[in-house]
Scaffold this active site. Structure first.
Site, PDB file in Angstrom:
ATOM      1  N   TYR A 119       0.839  -1.199   0.000  1.00  0.00           N
ATOM      2  CA  TYR A 119       0.000   0.000   0.000  1.00  0.00           C
ATOM      3  C   TYR A 119       0.872   1.247   0.000  1.00  0.00           C
ATOM      4  O   TYR A 119       1.749   1.382   0.848  1.00  0.00           O
ATOM      5  CB  TYR A 119      -0.901   0.029   1.254  1.00  0.00           C
ATOM      6  CG  TYR A 119      -2.344  -0.032   0.876  1.00  0.00           C
ATOM      7  CD1 TYR A 119      -2.907   0.955   0.065  1.00  0.00           C
ATOM      8  CD2 TYR A 119      -3.161  -1.082   1.288  1.00  0.00           C
ATOM      9  CE1 TYR A 119      -4.235   0.890  -0.317  1.00  0.00           C
ATOM     10  CE2 TYR A 119      -4.489  -1.155   0.909  1.00  0.00           C
ATOM     11  CZ  TYR A 119      -5.021  -0.172   0.107  1.00  0.00           C
ATOM     12  OH  TYR A 119      -6.317  -0.245  -0.277  1.00  0.00           O
ATOM     13  N   ARG A 164      -1.543  -2.536 -18.693  1.00  0.00           N
ATOM     14  CA  ARG A 164      -2.823  -1.851 -18.707  1.00  0.00           C
ATOM     15  C   ARG A 164      -2.818  -0.774 -17.611  1.00  0.00           C
ATOM     16  O   ARG A 164      -2.643  -1.089 -16.435  1.00  0.00           O
ATOM     17  CB  ARG A 164      -3.877  -2.918 -18.404  1.00  0.00           C
ATOM     18  CG  ARG A 164      -5.286  -2.634 -18.709  1.00  0.00           C
ATOM     19  CD  ARG A 164      -6.005  -3.949 -18.995  1.00  0.00           C
ATOM     20  NE  ARG A 164      -5.636  -4.355 -20.335  1.00  0.00           N
ATOM     21  CZ  ARG A 164      -6.121  -3.787 -21.439  1.00  0.00           C
ATOM     22  NH1 ARG A 164      -7.045  -2.853 -21.368  1.00  0.00           N
ATOM     23  NH2 ARG A 164      -5.710  -4.171 -22.632  1.00  0.00           N
ATOM     24  N   THR A 223      -3.172   6.103 -22.096  1.00  0.00           N
ATOM     25  CA  THR A 223      -3.094   4.765 -21.540  1.00  0.00           C
ATOM     26  C   THR A 223      -1.638   4.332 -21.733  1.00  0.00           C
ATOM     27  O   THR A 223      -0.918   4.904 -22.551  1.00  0.00           O
ATOM     28  CB  THR A 223      -3.985   3.764 -22.309  1.00  0.00           C
ATOM     29  OG1 THR A 223      -3.566   3.759 -23.670  1.00  0.00           O
ATOM     30  CG2 THR A 223      -5.448   4.149 -22.223  1.00  0.00           C
ATOM     31  N   GLU A 267      -0.367   4.794  -0.572  1.00  0.00           N
ATOM     32  CA  GLU A 267      -1.161   6.015  -0.762  1.00  0.00           C
ATOM     33  C   GLU A 267      -0.296   7.241  -0.548  1.00  0.00           C
ATOM     34  O   GLU A 267       0.468   7.313   0.419  1.00  0.00           O
ATOM     35  CB  GLU A 267      -2.336   6.022   0.214  1.00  0.00           C
ATOM     36  CG  GLU A 267      -3.423   5.050  -0.198  1.00  0.00           C
ATOM     37  CD  GLU A 267      -4.491   4.899   0.863  1.00  0.00           C
ATOM     38  OE1 GLU A 267      -4.146   4.930   2.058  1.00  0.00           O
ATOM     39  OE2 GLU A 267      -5.661   4.736   0.483  1.00  0.00           O
ATOM     40  N   ASP A 315      -5.600  13.843 -25.167  1.00  0.00           N
ATOM     41  CA  ASP A 315      -5.716  12.451 -24.733  1.00  0.00           C
ATOM     42  C   ASP A 315      -5.078  11.597 -25.826  1.00  0.00           C
ATOM     43  O   ASP A 315      -5.693  11.302 -26.839  1.00  0.00           O
ATOM     44  CB  ASP A 315      -7.193  12.107 -24.531  1.00  0.00           C
ATOM     45  CG  ASP A 315      -7.404  10.632 -24.185  1.00  0.00           C
ATOM     46  OD1 ASP A 315      -6.423   9.866 -24.219  1.00  0.00           O
ATOM     47  OD2 ASP A 315      -8.549  10.257 -23.892  1.00  0.00           O
ATOM     48  N   LYS A 351      -1.538   0.679 -24.993  1.00  0.00           N
ATOM     49  CA  LYS A 351      -1.872   0.618 -26.420  1.00  0.00           C
ATOM     50  C   LYS A 351      -0.554   0.662 -27.210  1.00  0.00           C
ATOM     51  O   LYS A 351       0.265  -0.221 -27.019  1.00  0.00           O
ATOM     52  CB  LYS A 351      -2.871   1.714 -26.766  1.00  0.00           C
ATOM     53  CG  LYS A 351      -4.204   1.480 -26.024  1.00  0.00           C
ATOM     54  CD  LYS A 351      -5.281   2.498 -26.315  1.00  0.00           C
ATOM     55  CE  LYS A 351      -6.505   2.234 -25.458  1.00  0.00           C
ATOM     56  NZ  LYS A 351      -7.535   3.289 -25.593  1.00  0.00           N
TER      57      LYS A 351
HETATM   58  C1  PLP Z   1      -8.529   3.701 -24.738  1.00  0.00           C
HETATM   59  C2  PLP Z   1      -8.831   5.124 -24.536  1.00  0.00           C
HETATM   60  C3  PLP Z   1      -9.140   5.640 -23.260  1.00  0.00           C
HETATM   61  C4  PLP Z   1      -9.473   4.793 -22.058  1.00  0.00           C
HETATM   62  O1  PLP Z   1      -8.569   3.932 -21.593  1.00  0.00           O
HETATM   63  P1  PLP Z   1      -8.993   2.785 -20.535  1.00  0.00           P
HETATM   64  O2  PLP Z   1      -7.679   2.361 -20.000  1.00  0.00           O
HETATM   65  O3  PLP Z   1      -9.741   1.757 -21.298  1.00  0.00           O
HETATM   66  O4  PLP Z   1      -9.854   3.415 -19.500  1.00  0.00           O
HETATM   67  C5  PLP Z   1      -9.269   7.013 -23.123  1.00  0.00           C
HETATM   68  N1  PLP Z   1      -9.136   7.827 -24.180  1.00  0.00           N
HETATM   69  C6  PLP Z   1      -8.886   7.365 -25.426  1.00  0.00           C
HETATM   70  C7  PLP Z   1      -8.760   8.345 -26.548  1.00  0.00           C
HETATM   71  C8  PLP Z   1      -8.747   6.001 -25.646  1.00  0.00           C
HETATM   72  O5  PLP Z   1      -8.535   5.560 -26.890  1.00  0.00           O
END
Ligand code: PLP
Length: 422
Positions: A45, A226, A217, A47, A190, A220
């Site tokens: 933990y 993840r 993320t 935090e 994002d 990807k």
């Molecule tokens: C995949 C994605 C997310 C979310 O990611 P998670 O880990 O599934 O919550 C947010 N924004 C964009 C543009 C994405 O492609």
């Protein structure tokens, strides 16, 4: 000991090994990333933040998190990194919560035009808290920049949100930054889909165009575990003291918003795996990988074009393509996805801009090159993959022919080990 779970893991490993993974948001991590993810850091933990924790015993976690932060900052040229978000969605929520009051306006891309659920889809909690206004793409497939400017002027958003899940072009960050600056909005990118391309120098970095926040993320194109990550520009100060809501204080506002604002304890094993993936992403091999991802997607697009398929935006500038299946072959994306699943080709159905079909059976099929490129596939394999997809679609009502195609998929994947095998 647990035979049921063991068997499921073995079956999933076989599925990943024997199939061709073409979903553009998926990838294969390396053995070192898997090892870090499965480490004893899951027991701890932590935090708080390095040097400012709630519990004792942080001698290793503090060093680990600081190392991860430093690697992330360097990789993306950011002043600050928060490596704790459990996912991309959590990262986005934390930024909204850091900068906006309930009812404030956020301007982002419409989900049906390539935006993400977390960018204001009515089914999300965020949409109940904030006022999302959505821009769209033009019939050409490009972002409608004139509409972005018009909506920004009209609605004076607190955040201008750029970044997409099904957009195959490179956004004009300079133009978008100018629009956001004109109305005094926080510039948020994002980059969940393209972070790996940015890290590898195969896509522009929004932080170099005046964007103050970049969420992503890590699983990807970045090829990590993840999870989520927030990069920002500004001054970092003590997160225990509530800072004034100024752009300069964005890093501290974000830290407070992640913890204690929207999360509890960080996943330290995931942070360890993030650190390993950032180490890998900083190597020259990763830059080669990122360039190859873009090259491979371009080949896929060109092959589909030759075969008469209609692509949204006419092609791709990044790692993904969106095929208008309905216009190309008279079937919806759901039917295409199912046929391809039968032969070991994993893709996903996806809405196309202004889709006349419902989300469960949309017109489009989305696919991309990140995962197959991680297996070492190059131009010749992309030509084969486009051909296998076309053959499966064409012979969708011929089981014998589909079985033959499945064998060909297995033959191809057998020559390319998973990165975790190496
Ligand atoms: C995949 C994605 C997310 C979310 O990611 P998670 O880990 O599934 O919550 C947010 N924004 C964009 C543009 C994405 O492609």
């Amino acid at each position: 000991m647990d035979k049921q779970v063991f068997d499921l893991i073995a079956a999933e490993e076989a599925r990943q090994r024997e199939g061709l993974e073409l979903i553009p948001s998926e990838n294969y991590v390396s053995r070192p990333v898997l090892t870090a993810l499965g480490s004893v850091f899951t027991n701890k933990y932590s935090e708080g933040y390095p040097g400012k924790r709630y519990y004792g015993g942080q001698v290793n976690t503090d060093k680990l998190e600081q190392l991860t932060i430093d690697r992330a900052k360097k990789l993306f040229g950011a002043d600050h990194a928060n490596v704790q978000p459990h996912s991309g969605a959590q990262a986005n929520m934390a930024v909204y919560n850091a900068w906006c009051e309930p009812g404030d306006t956020i301007l982002g891309m419409d989900l049906g035009h390539g935006g993400h659920l977390t960018h204001g889809s009515p089914v999300t909690q965020a949409a109940q808290v904030y006022n999302f206004v959505r821009y769209k793409t033009l019939p050409s497939g490009e972002i409608d920049y004139a509409e972005v400017e018009k909506l920004a002027t009209e609605h004076q958003p607190k955040i201008l949100l750029v970044g997409y899940s099904a957009y195959s072009q490179i956004p004009d960050f300079e133009r978008l930054a100018a629009i956001g600056q004109k109305v005094g909005a926080l510039l948020m990118a994002d980059m969940a889909h393209v972070a790996g391309l940015i890290a590898g120098g195969a896509h522009p970095n929004p932080l170099q165009f005046g964007f103050q926040v970049m969420t992503t993320t890590t699983h990807k194109t970045l090829r990590g575990p993840r999870g989520g990550l927030i990069l920002s520009m500004g001054t970092v100060s003590n997160p225990w003291k509530k800072p004034e809501k100024t752009i300069e204080n964005i890093p501290t506002l974000i830290d407070r918003s992640v913890f204690p604002g929207t999360q509890g304890g960080p996943l330290m094993n995931t942070i360890a795996a993030k650190a390993v993936s950032f180490y890998e992403a900083a190597r020259p091999e990763f830059a080669e990988y990122a360039q190859q991802v873009v090259k491979n997607a371009a080949i896929l697009a060109a092959e589909f074009d030759k075969k008469g398929y209609k692509l949204v935006a006419g092609g791709t500038e990044n790692h993904l393509i969106l095929i208008d299946m309905m216009a190309s072959r008279g079937i919806d994306g759901g039917v295409a996805q199912e046929v391809l699943d039968e032969v070991g080709l994993t893709t996903n159905k996806n809405a196309i801009p202004d889709d006349s079909l419902p989300p469960a059976t949309p017109s489009g099929l989305r696919l991309g090159s990140p995962a197959v490129t991680s297996r070492g596939m190059k131009e010749p394999e992309m030509v084969k993959i486009a051909d296998l997809i076309d053959q499966a679609i064409t012979n969708r009502e011929n089981p014998a022919k589909l079985a033959e195609i499945h064998v060909k998929v297995r033959d191809l994947t057998a020559k390319f080990p998973l990165p975790s095998d190496l």
